[in-house]
Design an enzyme around this catalytic site. Structure first.
Site, mmCIF file in Angstrom:
data_model
loop_
_atom_site.group_PDB
_atom_site.id
_atom_site.type_symbol
_atom_site.label_atom_id
_atom_site.label_comp_id
_atom_site.label_asym_id
_atom_site.label_seq_id
_atom_site.Cartn_x
_atom_site.Cartn_y
_atom_site.Cartn_z
ATOM 1 N N GLU A 159 -78.886 5.018 -39.564
ATOM 2 C CA GLU A 159 -77.901 5.828 -38.854
ATOM 3 C C GLU A 159 -76.511 5.217 -38.978
ATOM 4 O O GLU A 159 -76.311 4.032 -38.742
ATOM 5 C CB GLU A 159 -78.282 5.949 -37.380
ATOM 6 C CG GLU A 159 -77.366 6.908 -36.645
ATOM 7 C CD GLU A 159 -77.848 7.190 -35.238
ATOM 8 O OE1 GLU A 159 -78.493 8.228 -35.055
ATOM 9 O OE2 GLU A 159 -77.591 6.351 -34.366
ATOM 10 N N HIS A 205 -72.847 11.224 -35.954
ATOM 11 C CA HIS A 205 -73.778 10.333 -36.642
ATOM 12 C C HIS A 205 -74.290 11.025 -37.901
ATOM 13 O O HIS A 205 -74.267 12.250 -37.983
ATOM 14 C CB HIS A 205 -74.963 9.991 -35.728
ATOM 15 C CG HIS A 205 -74.547 9.374 -34.436
ATOM 16 N ND1 HIS A 205 -75.236 9.590 -33.259
ATOM 17 C CD2 HIS A 205 -73.509 8.562 -34.117
ATOM 18 C CE1 HIS A 205 -74.636 8.920 -32.281
ATOM 19 N NE2 HIS A 205 -73.586 8.302 -32.777
ATOM 20 N N TYR A 242 -85.172 15.801 -29.609
ATOM 21 C CA TYR A 242 -84.963 15.908 -31.051
ATOM 22 C C TYR A 242 -86.106 15.253 -31.799
ATOM 23 O O TYR A 242 -86.605 14.205 -31.432
ATOM 24 C CB TYR A 242 -83.590 15.398 -31.485
ATOM 25 C CG TYR A 242 -83.291 13.940 -31.244
ATOM 26 C CD1 TYR A 242 -83.355 13.024 -32.281
ATOM 27 C CD2 TYR A 242 -82.890 13.501 -29.990
ATOM 28 C CE1 TYR A 242 -83.043 11.695 -32.074
ATOM 29 C CE2 TYR A 242 -82.577 12.169 -29.774
ATOM 30 C CZ TYR A 242 -82.655 11.272 -30.827
ATOM 31 O OH TYR A 242 -82.350 9.951 -30.620
ATOM 32 N N ARG A 250 -71.657 12.451 -27.908
ATOM 33 C CA ARG A 250 -72.432 11.531 -28.747
ATOM 34 C C ARG A 250 -72.211 11.923 -30.193
ATOM 35 O O ARG A 250 -72.418 13.047 -30.590
ATOM 36 C CB ARG A 250 -73.910 11.603 -28.387
ATOM 37 C CG ARG A 250 -74.203 11.124 -26.963
ATOM 38 C CD ARG A 250 -75.697 11.089 -26.688
ATOM 39 N NE ARG A 250 -75.992 10.779 -25.314
ATOM 40 C CZ ARG A 250 -76.246 9.546 -24.849
ATOM 41 N NH1 ARG A 250 -76.206 8.515 -25.659
ATOM 42 N NH2 ARG A 250 -76.520 9.361 -23.571
ATOM 43 N N GLU A 267 -92.422 28.082 -27.742
ATOM 44 C CA GLU A 267 -92.754 27.255 -28.905
ATOM 45 C C GLU A 267 -91.419 26.781 -29.476
ATOM 46 O O GLU A 267 -90.551 27.594 -29.789
ATOM 47 C CB GLU A 267 -93.513 28.104 -29.930
ATOM 48 C CG GLU A 267 -94.028 27.312 -31.091
ATOM 49 C CD GLU A 267 -94.858 28.174 -32.020
ATOM 50 O OE1 GLU A 267 -96.045 27.866 -32.183
ATOM 51 O OE2 GLU A 267 -94.313 29.153 -32.572
ATOM 52 N N ARG A 322 -95.731 32.884 -13.284
ATOM 53 C CA ARG A 322 -96.107 31.465 -13.262
ATOM 54 C C ARG A 322 -95.028 30.555 -13.817
ATOM 55 O O ARG A 322 -94.991 29.368 -13.532
ATOM 56 C CB ARG A 322 -97.384 31.252 -14.071
ATOM 57 C CG ARG A 322 -98.571 32.037 -13.567
ATOM 58 C CD ARG A 322 -99.700 32.018 -14.575
ATOM 59 N NE ARG A 322 -99.238 32.645 -15.820
ATOM 60 C CZ ARG A 322 -99.776 32.433 -17.010
ATOM 61 N NH1 ARG A 322 -100.784 31.613 -17.145
ATOM 62 N NH2 ARG A 322 -99.314 33.055 -18.074
#
Length: 179
Positions: free
Chosen positions: A139, A61, A127, A58, A30, A25
């Site tokens: 940030e 940060h 995230y 990216r 998890e 299927r």
């Protein structure tokens, strides 16, 4: 049972070894449980989705008031962490790991650890954070290519946002802005 492993290079950072269950299927996995990371309260939880084209970088940060927990749902990326917490025993240590199709893991990023990613392919990153977004007041950014970090991104010319292009070298950030 999901295995949680400490990342030796970065104090407090952890990897969750995620397991997929497959049959005719499809698949089930998890991806997060707050009890995997009991060091944080998880009272305010926000979940975000970031989609990036191949070649996008990216970051880096960092936050003063929230952790990040990442997992990749599509594609592959190279995640990089740098410990910029001046009082940490792993100050200025770095860690790079490939995440996604070939390495399905969750990545726990503590407060004050600079983080970013390079999209090896088109990628979707989910995230979870333990504090609500506050309009950018928490940030901050540091240059992705700061020579002090010696990060191997796998690229020298990524696609960057204007904001990330203007991130400063760590040595040029005022102490009051650092974790």
């Amino acid at each position: 049972m999901t295995k949680i492993e400490a990342i030796q290079e970065i104090n407090g950072a952890q990897i969750a070894q995620l397991r997929a269950f497959e049959d005719e299927r499809g698949r089930f996995m998890e991806t997060f449980r707050k009890e995997w990371f009991p060091q944080r309260s998880w009272e305010k939880v926000q979940c975000n989705r970031s989609e990036s084209k191949a070649g996008v970088l990216r970051g880096l940060h960092y936050h003063h008031h929230q952790i990040d927990y990442w997992h990749v749902t599509k594609g592959r990326l190279r995640a990089a962490l740098v410990d910029i917490r001046r009082d940490s025993p792993t100050y200025l240590n770095s860690f790079v790991v490939e995440m996604g199709k070939r390495n399905e893991i969750g990545l726990y990023i503590p407060v004050g650890v600079a983080h970013g990613f390079f999209a090896i392919t088109d990628v979707m990153l989910i995230y979870t954070v333990d504090n609500y977004f506050n309009g950018g007041l928490d940030e901050r950014g540091v240059a992705w290519n700061d020579p002090a970090f010696k990060l191997d991104w796998g690229t020298d010319s990524p696609i960057l946002s204007e904001r990330d292009k203007n991130n400063r070298l760590l040595g040029n950030i005022p102490e009051k802005e650092l974790p």
